[in-house]
Each structure stands twice: as structure tokens, then as C-alpha cells.
Write an enzyme that holds these catalytic residues in place. Structure first.
Site, PDB file in Angstrom:
ATOM      1  N   ASP A 162       0.854  -1.193   0.000  1.00  0.00           N
ATOM      2  CA  ASP A 162       0.000   0.000   0.000  1.00  0.00           C
ATOM      3  C   ASP A 162       0.885   1.238   0.000  1.00  0.00           C
ATOM      4  O   ASP A 162       2.105   1.161   0.176  1.00  0.00           O
ATOM      5  CB  ASP A 162      -0.931  -0.004   1.225  1.00  0.00           C
ATOM      6  CG  ASP A 162      -2.079   1.001   1.083  1.00  0.00           C
ATOM      7  OD1 ASP A 162      -2.245   1.581  -0.007  1.00  0.00           O
ATOM      8  OD2 ASP A 162      -2.803   1.202   2.077  1.00  0.00           O
ATOM      9  N   LYS A 163       0.220   2.353  -0.216  1.00  0.00           N
ATOM     10  CA  LYS A 163       0.885   3.646  -0.220  1.00  0.00           C
ATOM     11  C   LYS A 163       0.177   4.512   0.800  1.00  0.00           C
ATOM     12  O   LYS A 163      -1.021   4.385   1.003  1.00  0.00           O
ATOM     13  CB  LYS A 163       0.748   4.264  -1.618  1.00  0.00           C
ATOM     14  CG  LYS A 163       1.438   5.600  -1.771  1.00  0.00           C
ATOM     15  CD  LYS A 163       0.559   6.677  -2.411  1.00  0.00           C
ATOM     16  CE  LYS A 163      -0.663   7.047  -1.616  1.00  0.00           C
ATOM     17  NZ  LYS A 163      -1.212   8.404  -1.922  1.00  0.00           N
ATOM     18  N   HIS A 164       0.926   5.376   1.466  1.00  0.00           N
ATOM     19  CA  HIS A 164       0.281   6.353   2.350  1.00  0.00           C
ATOM     20  C   HIS A 164       0.915   7.715   2.112  1.00  0.00           C
ATOM     21  O   HIS A 164       2.128   7.824   1.968  1.00  0.00           O
ATOM     22  CB  HIS A 164       0.450   5.970   3.823  1.00  0.00           C
ATOM     23  CG  HIS A 164      -0.119   7.002   4.751  1.00  0.00           C
ATOM     24  ND1 HIS A 164      -1.460   7.059   5.045  1.00  0.00           N
ATOM     25  CD2 HIS A 164       0.456   8.035   5.416  1.00  0.00           C
ATOM     26  CE1 HIS A 164      -1.684   8.081   5.854  1.00  0.00           C
ATOM     27  NE2 HIS A 164      -0.527   8.684   6.094  1.00  0.00           N
ATOM     28  N   SER A 165       0.070   8.735   2.071  1.00  0.00           N
ATOM     29  CA  SER A 165       0.573  10.099   1.919  1.00  0.00           C
ATOM     30  C   SER A 165       0.269  10.879   3.185  1.00  0.00           C
ATOM     31  O   SER A 165      -0.755  10.667   3.831  1.00  0.00           O
ATOM     32  CB  SER A 165      -0.103  10.763   0.722  1.00  0.00           C
ATOM     33  OG  SER A 165      -0.100  12.167   0.881  1.00  0.00           O
ATOM     34  N   THR A 221      -9.170  10.481   0.261  1.00  0.00           N
ATOM     35  CA  THR A 221      -9.531   9.540  -0.803  1.00  0.00           C
ATOM     36  C   THR A 221     -10.997   9.101  -0.713  1.00  0.00           C
ATOM     37  O   THR A 221     -11.694   8.990  -1.726  1.00  0.00           O
ATOM     38  CB  THR A 221      -8.582   8.320  -0.744  1.00  0.00           C
ATOM     39  OG1 THR A 221      -7.242   8.791  -0.955  1.00  0.00           O
ATOM     40  CG2 THR A 221      -8.915   7.296  -1.796  1.00  0.00           C
ATOM     41  N   ARG A 225      -5.387  13.731  20.901  1.00  0.00           N
ATOM     42  CA  ARG A 225      -4.259  14.595  20.528  1.00  0.00           C
ATOM     43  C   ARG A 225      -4.747  15.921  19.990  1.00  0.00           C
ATOM     44  O   ARG A 225      -4.166  16.966  20.270  1.00  0.00           O
ATOM     45  CB  ARG A 225      -3.385  13.893  19.481  1.00  0.00           C
ATOM     46  CG  ARG A 225      -2.442  12.857  20.079  1.00  0.00           C
ATOM     47  CD  ARG A 225      -1.900  11.939  19.007  1.00  0.00           C
ATOM     48  NE  ARG A 225      -1.220  12.685  17.965  1.00  0.00           N
ATOM     49  CZ  ARG A 225      -1.103  12.284  16.695  1.00  0.00           C
ATOM     50  NH1 ARG A 225      -1.648  11.143  16.324  1.00  0.00           N
ATOM     51  NH2 ARG A 225      -0.458  13.010  15.824  1.00  0.00           N
ATOM     52  N   SER A 277       0.548   6.613  14.851  1.00  0.00           N
ATOM     53  CA  SER A 277      -0.817   6.681  14.337  1.00  0.00           C
ATOM     54  C   SER A 277      -0.882   6.160  12.903  1.00  0.00           C
ATOM     55  O   SER A 277      -1.684   5.294  12.570  1.00  0.00           O
ATOM     56  CB  SER A 277      -1.312   8.132  14.407  1.00  0.00           C
ATOM     57  OG  SER A 277      -2.557   8.265  13.776  1.00  0.00           O
ATOM     58  N   LYS A 292      -2.106   2.038  11.699  1.00  0.00           N
ATOM     59  CA  LYS A 292      -3.225   1.821  10.777  1.00  0.00           C
ATOM     60  C   LYS A 292      -2.764   1.106   9.512  1.00  0.00           C
ATOM     61  O   LYS A 292      -3.431   0.210   9.010  1.00  0.00           O
ATOM     62  CB  LYS A 292      -3.871   3.166  10.419  1.00  0.00           C
ATOM     63  CG  LYS A 292      -4.796   3.672  11.524  1.00  0.00           C
ATOM     64  CD  LYS A 292      -5.467   4.978  11.158  1.00  0.00           C
ATOM     65  CE  LYS A 292      -4.471   6.111  11.149  1.00  0.00           C
ATOM     66  NZ  LYS A 292      -5.096   7.447  11.175  1.00  0.00           N
ATOM     67  N   LYS A 293      -1.612   1.507   8.980  1.00  0.00           N
ATOM     68  CA  LYS A 293      -1.137   0.901   7.742  1.00  0.00           C
ATOM     69  C   LYS A 293      -0.715  -0.547   7.982  1.00  0.00           C
ATOM     70  O   LYS A 293      -1.038  -1.432   7.203  1.00  0.00           O
ATOM     71  CB  LYS A 293       0.016   1.726   7.151  1.00  0.00           C
ATOM     72  CG  LYS A 293      -0.459   2.989   6.467  1.00  0.00           C
ATOM     73  CD  LYS A 293      -1.174   2.666   5.157  1.00  0.00           C
ATOM     74  CE  LYS A 293      -2.452   3.492   5.022  1.00  0.00           C
ATOM     75  NZ  LYS A 293      -3.172   3.209   3.756  1.00  0.00           N
TER      76      LYS A 293
END
Lengths: 456, 456
Positions: free
Chosen positions: A82-85, A133, A181, A196, A200-201
Site C-alpha cells: 500500500d501507499k500512504h501520503s 480519498t 491529541r 498513528s 493503521k497501515k
């Protein structure tokens, strides 16, 4: 021996290293609600000041990751990636990357007939100045982002990619800590941000992960150094958890691609997947390919990230990504017929064009301010749960470094409410800079962090 | 402009000086409950790390002081003065100081007939290893520590001293913060300790204040330097609020006086006020006189603190303090008849004597451990609200530096439950040290902090 949350707070406060057992006990107490909100906040603020060593960060991330329901990809016997930004303006790479990787996976099935790559993407919503997204996908009529875990696995098996939202049962510790937070002044800790994101990822059961860490005026982190520090923490945490991880520091000084909004971003991606390439989408296509390249490289489908980027572009140009896209959307019950003429589905009721007040070079803008303008047009939300407008947003007509004439359009603003145009128009007009000399543009990819650069 | 609690947290977190308006808004939000517990905890932890500058500390103390009902001594037109101790074992000086000062005040009435000195003492209860004045007073049958504000003023007017407990309406911000600090790991911040102590003491509307800041193994603060730092903060905060303030750093390496407990401490003081001076009470008498001396000096009743201490001793020896004591106790509805034979009122049901295991010099002990032993005998409490035993405690038979024979009694333990003797006995046996060489005893008063020593 019983571990008391107060002792964990005191140890962190006093700079003593926390044991894995202490961190596990704390996260359990957070989820079981046997620790008070005040104690959670005190712990978060102590972490803000003291930080976390690599072992503590790995332990916190793992304890959060396993704090609730998790997705287990083992039965699929495939390579999950997967990708995360960290969030940008007009950043729609997920909508291209998922079908690119899915197409590559479908083209190389495992002996059991499963796509050789699967993208189990759990995405977020727009908040603050950045887009989300899920909000973009939900502009597609019928698109269901709330799949059950069995259905999620089924769609992955069938299409090679599935895109869903966070559920209350997934990583509940992060949901609690994230909410806390926000109002206790502990958002900016890179350690807490890393835990965080990575909890999740990693809960997606990933073999590979590519992180797009933004730098520049539209980035969440305020300086290049802080973005790089966060990138290093995330790569180290991912690799410690057994997931191949790379982080790309990429420029976010202006909106990525042609459109920033919700449906208009889907439209831009559909155009690209159909082979229609606006010059304004060049940066978006480049970034999607580079990120996809690393994912293909991790999945063993290309000998190098560079070769992977080339392969990604071929998958786009061949139409294979678009075919995957249609499959994925259909599997999510989305109406694919609107992709035939995406421009026709764009129905803003109010439009205004921002023109250059003088001739020169477009030399800069505060991209965070541009993101807020997009939000104020109706595309974003002020607080979680607010509805977003499908058709609001902006179209970019020039990129930084472009020579422009006086009166040339810079942005077109779209909204579903004419009253919402004024403030964003003023914000955008105030933030764009036009200069006499051509600015030196920043490269899109600034630096790449991997286990090799970190010498892990 | 509205001040948001989150901004106050962020400013403190980032080391920016807080304005008085910000601190006032925060304290108001704490009392009005418009700020969450988590935000209070985050603020407290940020203060733990960042500290408070003198202006911030003065503003916080003042905002807390005026956060609820306050006592206003202006109508009395007298000199109000009080003493506060950071807490010790066997520390019963308040029971001597209040009548000494009251006697001095009654001997020098104002033209309006009010005592020339008033001691509006608001005291606390035993918690942890230290004793509390209220618990001692309440062993006197009938003694009412919950006077209304009008009655408090009446008793002051009539007797020159009154001793009551904290009420929910007095300094409510401290009550909330104190309870919060306890379980969020923010107890030890000298800034928060100072604000807590000084807001409560200054709410007594004081012209003068003498602080007894303990140092040594029984002190709340872990090092001499930290005790001194706290003393300096408190003197500076008191003087900034217009109250003459002195802090005496005094040795707490062993229980003060002869008895440590509840009724037995009252008994010891009654004996002293009757002129019966056990050699074991010498340190207690000295400290009471020195502290009283500063209070008399501030009140203008003696030319120097030293002359004040001498005057205090004369008031004790003359019987004037005892006369005041009887008046004060009667005004609080206490039964003064039991002072005729205080030993007869001491009714422990279980007693054990700890004897020296060898000959030598009594050279030291962990005085905090001795305090815990007193608490475990039943004299203290584990949590707020627990009942305490009137008759539990210990009697000291030797002071540090004394030559002792093998088998000579060191402590007598008293309890109302024989089962409670074992653990404290073991604790005391383990902590007393007997050595061959005579130890150099610490002076009782180690250092004195005033506006002059701080050059304010």
C-alpha cells in the site's frame, strides 16, 4: 506484576525507557477505558517532550495495530502493498496507484489464482486543508467504502485492490489517541504521528509500504527536517515490523495535477487512465509512477524502483489500469457509466476565474492556503462528520515556473454555492506570487529514505 | 478576543510566555468545567516540562486564589499572619504557633478591640507519610473544623486564631488541579506545588506568611536544592502578591518532638503549653519559637525574628499560650476538660516497644519510612476520606546523635489494632541506623529565604 498506568506516565516523564510490557499495558488500558482521559493526555504530553526510542515506538505501534480487529492477508498468499501520503492538495495518486498495482497483480496471478499483488487500502477523509480519498470515491454514485472484512478480502481476491474507510473496530487505540491529541496540543509529535499512521497501515497486513511524505508550503510538517525525521521514524518502524518500507520526500508547493476537489479529481484520474494527458497532470502522473515503481519493486515485479516506474507508466498507457479501475469500482457497487463522460458529471453551480494581475513568472504560493481555499469552497469540512460538496474545488491553469501574461487564468474556482466563492477567491488572489525572474523549480522527489539509507 | 484553552496549552508547550489574560481564562475554564480533564492534564504536563516564569506563577496563583469564595480580613483591621509547612512527621508546630500568636495578638488589641494579630489558619489532613493538623484537632471531642465564614471571622475576632479545613467553595481551582495532578504524574512540579500552596494560603487574606520548607529524609521534596528552589518560588510569589513572606529550610531527618500520631501530638503540645517540657520535645519547641518569631516580627511585635522567638518562648512559659489554646478550642466547640489529664485520654489497645539491637549512637533513619510506619499503624490514611485512628502513632525515645545502650527503647508503637503492629515494627527496625561514631547533627534551621536574600 501489575503495571499501573501512572507508573508508565512517570517513567516517560522522567526519561526512563518504557518496556514493551508497559506500553502494551497502557494501550490495553486505553482501549479498555481503565485509564482516565487525563492520564492519556498526560502520557501524550510527556511523549511530546521526551520522544520515544525505536523500541518504544515499535512497541507502541504494534500494540495500537493489534488493539482491535485486524485484516489478515495470510490466507490470500499474495504480496500485499500500500501507499500512504501525509496529505496534500490535489493529491489523488491513490486513485491511480491502486488500479496500476491491481493490474500488475492480475497480470501475474499466484498458482492459487490470486492476484500476485494486492492493495488492501484503508483510506481517510478530508480534514483541514488536505483532501481525503474516501470523499473522492464517494462522489461515484453507489460506491460503497464500508465493506465488511470478508467482502474486503473478496474484492481484493477478485480485483487486486479494494479501498475502504477506517472502522471503529480497526485500530481503536488510534481512534482514541487521535481524537485526544487533537484537543490536547499533542498533534505535532513526530513519534505520535508515526505510531498513528503506521499502526493503521500495518493493520492492513502489508508486505510492502511506500510513504509519500510531503515537504513544502502545503505539507503537514512545518519544515523539511521535520518531514525527513518523520519519514525516518516511519521507515524504521515499518522495517522493524517486517514490512519493506520506503519513504519519498516529495514537493507540495502547489496543487498536484490539474484539479483539487472531489469529483474533479476522479475525473482527472479517469482521463489519465483513458490515455488523455493534460499538461497540468504531468506532475501527478510522474509521482504516481514513481510511487507505483517502488511498490512494484517491493513486490518483485521489477528489478528496480526506476524500472517499476516505467512499468507503471506502461500499465497506465496500455489501458490495463483503467480496466482494473472499472472492475474495482464495480466491485464496490459504483456506477461506472459516469466515467464515459466525466466532464458532464461535473456540475458546479458557481464558477469564477482568477486571472493574473500582471505579467511575469508564477513563482510561488502558500499551498496550505490554497488547500484551505478548496475547503472553503465546500470541498473540505470544518469538523469530522460534516458533508462535503462533490463538485466544489479548483482547477489549476499554470504551474510554478510558468511564464504568464496579464489576465491569463491561474485558477478556476468551482462551488455549489455562489456565496462561497468570495473568500476563497480573495485567499487565492492574495497567495499567488508573480515575479519577473523565472524561479528555480523544486524537483518532485527530493529524497528517498529506505532501510539502506538508514543503514538498518 | 476570546482565549481558547488549546492555545494556552500550545503556548506553554512551545515555551512562549503566557499572558495574565490567558492564565485567567484557563483557570476560569477549569472552574467552569468548559475545559476537558484531558486538556487540564496536558497543560499540567506542559508546565511540568516548561516551568512558569515569575509573572506566570504570580498570575496562576492569583487566578486560583480568587477562583471561588475567599476570606476577607480587611474588616478586622488587624495583622493577619499564618504559617505553612510542606509536611513532616510529628510536625505539630501549628498547634503551638496558633495559640502563641493569638496570645500575642490578644495582649495588643487594636483601637477597635480586635486582637492585634489574627491567625486565620486553613489546614489540611494527613495524606501519604505526613500528618495533618485537622486530623489532630478532630481527636478533641466536639472540635468543629467546619466553621462557616462568618463564624470563622467571629472566632478570629474573639480568640485571635481559628483553625478550619478547606471547603469546596474555597480555592476550587486548586481542589480540581490537586486531584488531577495526583493521577497524572504532575505532583512534583515546584511551580504547581507553589501555586497550590500559595493560592490557598493567600486566600486567607494574609499580611504575613512564614513557610516551613522541610529538607532531609522526611521531606516531600527529594533534595535540598529542590526544597530551596520551591522556597524561593513561594517567597517570590508571596511578596509579589503583597504578603510579607519568609521561608525557613528546616531539617526533617527524624520525627519532630516526642510523639507522631494524632491525639498524642495534641497531648505533647498541651504538656508544653502547661510548662511540662520533655527533653524529646526540645526540637519542636525550638522550631515553633523560631517560626513564631518570624510571624511576630512581621506583625511588628518584635524588633527582629530572633527577639520574636524569645517572645514566643516567654508566651509559652507564661501560660498565655495555653490560655489562648483553651479559648480557641472552646470557640470550636471542643471539650477542653480532656486537657486536664491528656495521658489518660491516650487509649491505644496495642503497644510494642522497639529496642536497640546493639549499643552505639543513633545515627540516622529514613524519616519518610518512619512516616509511613505511623500511617500503617492507623494514624494516616491510604486515600482521601479514609478514617484515621486517634490513638495510633509512635513515641520517640531517642534523637539522632544520642548514645544508646543495647536493649534501650528507641520507639514505642501504638495502635488500635494489634494486627497493625507487625509491619510498622519491621519498617522501623529496618530503617534505624546505629553506628560506633557520633554523627554530626544537622542544625534545625538550615537556611532562611526572604525578599532580602532574593534581592526582590
Amino acid at each position: 506484576m501489575q503495571i499501573h498506568p501512572l507508573d508508565v506516565i512517570l517513567h516517560k516523564r522522567d526519561g526512563l525507557p518504557l518496556s514493551t510490557a508497559e506500553i502494551e499495558a497502557l494501550v490495553r488500558a486505553i482501549v479498555d477505558k481503565t485509564i482516565t482521559d487525563a492520564q492519556i493526555a498526560a502520557f501524550l504530553m510527556a511523549v511530546f517532550f521526551r520522544g520515544l526510542n525505536p523500541e518504544e515506538l515499535a512497541a507502541l505501534t504494534k500494540a495500537m495495530r493489534f488493539s482491535g480487529e485486524t485484516f489478515d492477508a495470510t490466507p490470500l498468499h499474495t504480496f500485499t502493498v500500500d501507499k500512504h501520503s501525509t496529505g496534500g492538495v490535489g493529491d489523488k495518486t491513490s486513485l491511480l496507484i491502486a488500479p496500476i498495482l491491481a493490474a500488475a497483480g492480475l497480470a501475474s496471478p499466484t498458482p492459487a489464482g490470486v492476484p500476485g499483488i494486492c492493495v488492501p487500502m484503508i483510506s481517510g477523509r478530508s480534514l483541514g486543508h488536505t483532501g481525503g480519498t474516501l470523499d473522492k470515491l464517494e462522489t461515484i454514485p453507489g460506491f460503497d467504502t464500508q465493506l465488511s472484512m470478508p467482502r474486503f478480502e473478496e474484492v481484493l481476491h477478485q480485483c487486486g485492490a479494494a479501498l475502504i474507510g477506517q472502522t471503529p473496530r480497526l485500530v481503536p487505540a488510534d481512534r482514541i489517541l487521535y481524537g485526544m491529541r487533537d484537543h490536547t496540543g499533542t498533534v505535532e509529535s513526530p513519534f505520535l504521528i508515526c505510531a498513528s499512521i503506521m499502526s493503521k497501515k500495518l493493520a492492513e497486513s502489508l508486505n510492502g509500504l511506500v510513504l509519500d511524505v510531503k515537504v513544502g508550503s502545503g505539507a503537514f510538517m512545518p519544515t523539511y527536517e521535520k518531514s525527513k525525521f518523520l519519514a525516518e521514524l516511519m521507515v524504521s518502524t515499518g522495517e522493524l515490523a517486517g514490512t519493506r518500507t520506503a519513504a519519498l520526500l516529495t514537493t507540495m508547493d502547489e496543487p498536484l495535477g490539474r484539479f483539487s476537489g472531489n469529483w474533479i479529481e476522479v475525473w482527472e484520474c479517469v482521463d489519465i487512465m483513458k490515455g488523455i494527458r493534460s499538461p497540468m497532470s504531468a506532475d501527478l502522473i510522474e509521482l504516481s509512477n514513481v510511487l507505483s515503481g517502488w511498490m512494484l519493486f517491493f513486490a518483485g515485479k521489477s528489478p528496480s524502483p526506476e524500472a517499476g516506474a516505467k512499468l507503471a507508466d506502461e500499465i497506465l498507457l496500455s489501458g490495463a489500469a483503467y480496466k482494473s479501475w472499472l472492475q474495482i469500482v464495480a466491485a464496490h457497487k459504483g456506477d461506472t457509466s459516469i466515467f464515459e463522460n466525466p466532464a458532464a458529471f461535473h456540475k458546479p453551480t458557481a464558477t469564477r476565474v482568477l486571472k493574473a494581475s500582471c505579467a511575469g513568472y508564477l513563482s510561488g504560493m502558500d499551498c496550505t492556503e490554497v488547500g484551505w481555499a478548496v475547503q472553503r469552497l465546500g470541498a473540505g469540512r470544518t469538523k469530522p462528520g460534516d458533508p462535503v460538496s462533490a463538485h466544489a474545488g479548483i482547477e489549476s491553469h499554470a504551474k510554478i515556473g510558468t511564464k504568464i501574461e496579464e489576465g491569463q487564468p491561474i485558477f478556476t474556482l468551482y462551488s455549489e454555492d455562489a456565496a462561497l466563492l468570495d473568500e476563497p477567491y480573495r485567499m487565492l488572489a492574495a497567495t499567488i506570487e508573480i515575479s519577473d525572474t523565472k524561479p528555480t523549480p523544486q524537483p518532485l522527489v527530493r529524497e528517498i529514505i529506505t532501510r539502506d539509507t538508514l543503514a538498518l
